[in-house]
Design an enzyme around this catalytic site. Structure first.
Site, PDB file in Angstrom:
ATOM      1  N   LYS A 181       0.861  -1.181   0.000  1.00  0.00           N
ATOM      2  CA  LYS A 181       0.000   0.000   0.000  1.00  0.00           C
ATOM      3  C   LYS A 181       0.900   1.235   0.000  1.00  0.00           C
ATOM      4  O   LYS A 181       1.404   1.646   1.042  1.00  0.00           O
ATOM      5  CB  LYS A 181      -0.919   0.025   1.218  1.00  0.00           C
ATOM      6  CG  LYS A 181      -1.848   1.246   1.229  1.00  0.00           C
ATOM      7  CD  LYS A 181      -2.527   1.421   2.562  1.00  0.00           C
ATOM      8  CE  LYS A 181      -3.266   2.760   2.630  1.00  0.00           C
ATOM      9  NZ  LYS A 181      -2.387   3.936   2.465  1.00  0.00           N
ATOM     10  N   GLY A 233       7.395   5.260   7.755  1.00  0.00           N
ATOM     11  CA  GLY A 233       6.521   6.404   7.994  1.00  0.00           C
ATOM     12  C   GLY A 233       6.772   6.999   9.357  1.00  0.00           C
ATOM     13  O   GLY A 233       7.886   6.973   9.870  1.00  0.00           O
ATOM     14  N   GLU A 255      10.440   1.468  10.066  1.00  0.00           N
ATOM     15  CA  GLU A 255      11.449   2.490   9.751  1.00  0.00           C
ATOM     16  C   GLU A 255      10.787   3.848   9.921  1.00  0.00           C
ATOM     17  O   GLU A 255      10.011   4.286   9.067  1.00  0.00           O
ATOM     18  CB  GLU A 255      11.980   2.305   8.318  1.00  0.00           C
ATOM     19  CG  GLU A 255      12.712   0.999   8.095  1.00  0.00           C
ATOM     20  CD  GLU A 255      14.004   0.896   8.872  1.00  0.00           C
ATOM     21  OE1 GLU A 255      14.490   1.937   9.378  1.00  0.00           O
ATOM     22  OE2 GLU A 255      14.532  -0.218   8.985  1.00  0.00           O
ATOM     23  N   CYS A 290      13.945  11.177   6.667  1.00  0.00           N
ATOM     24  CA  CYS A 290      13.946  10.730   8.063  1.00  0.00           C
ATOM     25  C   CYS A 290      15.327  10.765   8.708  1.00  0.00           C
ATOM     26  O   CYS A 290      15.447  10.986   9.910  1.00  0.00           O
ATOM     27  CB  CYS A 290      13.343   9.337   8.168  1.00  0.00           C
ATOM     28  SG  CYS A 290      14.182   8.096   7.153  1.00  0.00           S
ATOM     29  N   GLU A 390      10.826  16.065  15.145  1.00  0.00           N
ATOM     30  CA  GLU A 390      11.089  16.023  13.713  1.00  0.00           C
ATOM     31  C   GLU A 390      10.242  17.073  13.000  1.00  0.00           C
ATOM     32  O   GLU A 390       9.030  17.154  13.199  1.00  0.00           O
ATOM     33  CB  GLU A 390      10.764  14.630  13.178  1.00  0.00           C
ATOM     34  CG  GLU A 390      11.168  14.421  11.733  1.00  0.00           C
ATOM     35  CD  GLU A 390      10.956  12.987  11.278  1.00  0.00           C
ATOM     36  OE1 GLU A 390      11.817  12.464  10.550  1.00  0.00           O
ATOM     37  OE2 GLU A 390       9.932  12.378  11.653  1.00  0.00           O
TER      38      GLU A 390
END
Length: 487
Positions: A181, A233, A255, A290, A390
């Site tokens: 997905k 994500g 991750e 990331c 973040e």
């Protein structure tokens, strides 16, 4: 550079070798980050299509797991060649997907081909070990490494092609089948990837790719025929995934995000350190990565020079139309991202950080798109909201340290632990500091990201599990022990 076709390709739900133009999840209007206008309408899967895809993958697994490893290797090598041959088209689609500048996006194809070739080479090198000797232990004991079955893959929007290449090749090389997905925000790269999977000759059902609703993602995670999940994500979505996995005690590779420190010691090559620090926080992917080095921690003796250099570099960055020649950095992904990033900037100001450049949305000819100026803050409190969370946008924090111990303490003071960067010409210091940093990957003096032979993955809020290296294929294998009594 010749004019590039900006027409988005059609997107389908790709299930068991079929192309479905509609789905029970309705449709999603894809908005170009460069213009802010709808440029395509894509179909979305819902629970029904996920069930169909998982069933097809489960049925395909029954024969795929018995497919000779050499044949799996050959198919993956063919896929790698096709990915590389389509570098230009993948770059075009990346630019359409999320606004990555076309000239930079041309690096995604060769990198993804390299990941695919690496795991093609691993397909026929999987083995167990002998654990018991008939002579000494009265048994013949050994282990088998076996695939799980159907792997559910959920990926985010910032690197759609490389995320597919990091997850699908090791999973299918190990003998699993997959249902993917991708994010509905970036559907175009996955469509071409699936075209090439079929062109390479993979049997129907081995790989299935279908953008879908949130309910579709939840259905994929909770389906009992799906034996493992791998997700790239954010932590909030990861928590929902873990809840979905809980009923079946289903394993997952996660991750997630990062707040990577970039420690610049007084003996570093300052010019290279500043270029790296700005590139991997403000320029590449508009800061939407990331593992990017978003916290620059600088020795007090060179602090002023580093600040001046990074400011000059940031102000020289050409932000603009991602298809235009010379554009170095493009838009962020959508309007929600713009609003979130600008709110972080305003809070950083209120918290006392010093804004030395940027900090605003770009207007003029770019006003319709989602463009933010490369932004740098100095005098950042290591415990502040800006330093701890973040941003996922073109915002860099610069902090000062006086001792090695202080630098390590600042670097380790967040809940994230994905990557860290060290700039020093003292090899002993590099090794010593690397051993003390709490991160899954330590990159010294410009060592590159995303090298396939090196395991990548974080700790804590940055996730669990590895992609890359032999560890990357081991995530898709489970170990069975066999013992035969010899008495």
């Amino acid at each position: 550079m010749p004019e590039i076709d900006r027409t988005p390709p059609a997107v389908h739900l790709r299930i068991n070798g079929e192309k479905l133009a509609t789905g029970a999840g309705g449709t999603h209007d894809h908005i170009s980050p460069a213009t802010g206008r709808v440029d395509a309408t894509i179909p979305l899967a819902d629970k029904a299509e996920i069930e169909q895809a998982v069933t097809a993958a489960h049925e395909a697994y029954q024969s795929w797991k018995r497919t000779p490893a050499a044949h799996r290797r050959a198919l993956l090598l063919k896929l790698a060649d096709l990915i590389e041959e389509n570098t230009e088209e993948f770059a075009r689609r990346a630019t359409l997907d999320n606004g990555t500048p076309f000239t930079r996006a041309k690096g995604f194809g060769p990198l993804s081909a390299e990941w695919t070739r690496y795991y093609a080479g691993a397909a026929d090198k999987l083995r167990g070990e002998v654990t018991g000797s008939p002579v000494y232990d009265s048994e013949l004991g050994y282990t088998l490494t076996e695939p799980y079955g159907v792997i559910g893959i959920v990926i985010t929007w910032n690197g759609p092609l490389i995320s597919l290449a990091m997850k699908i090749p090791p999973a299918v090389a190990a003998g699993n089948t997959v249902v993917v997905k991708p994010s509905e925000l970036t559907p175009f790269s996955g469509e071409l990837f699936m075209d090439l999977v079929e062109q390479a000759g993979f049997p129907p059902g081995v790989v299935n790719i279908l953008p879908g609703t949130a309910e579709a993602g939840a259905q994929l995670v909770s389906n009992p025929l799906v034996k493992k999940i791998t997700f790239t994500g954010g932590p909030a979505t990861a928590q929902h995934i873990l809840q979905g996995c809980a009923a079946d005690i289903k394993p997952a590779v996660l991750e997630l995000g990062g707040k990577s420190a970039n420690i610049v010691f007084e003996d570093a090559d300052i010019e290279k350190a500043c270029i790296l620090g700005t590139t991997f926080s403000l320029i590449l992917m508009s800061g939407q990565g990331c593992s990017f080095a978003t916290r620059m921690i600088v020795h007090e003796s060179i602090y002023d020079e580093v600040v001046a250099r990074t400011k000059a570099i940031a102000e020289s960055v050409v932000v603009g139309d991602p298809f235009a020649e010379g554009t170095m950095s493009g838009p962020v992904v959508n309007e929600a991202a713009v609003e979130r990033i600008l709110s972080v900037i305003e809070r950083a100001k209120a918290d006392g950080a010093t804004l030395i450049t940027g900090g605003e949305r770009i207007g003029g000819e770019l006003a319709g798109g989602y463009y933010i100026q490369p932004t740098i803050f100095t005098d950042v409190d290591p415990q502040s909201h800006l330093a701890q969370n973040e941003v996922f946008g073109p915002v860099l924090s610069i902090m000062k340290f006086s001792t090695e111990e202080e630098a390590i303490e600042i670097a380790n003071c967040t809940r994230y632990a994905l990557a860290a960067y060290v700039q020093t010409n003292d090899l002993k210091r590099a090794v010593r500091v690397a051993s003390e940093l709490d991160a899954g990957q330590i990159l010294v003096n410009g060592a590159p990201n995303s090298v396939v032979g090196r395991p990548f993955g974080g700790f804590g809020l940055s996730g669990v599990g590895k992609e890359g290296g032999h560890e990357g294929i081991e995530e898709f294998l489970r170990v069975k022990a066999v013992a035969i009594g010899m008495n």
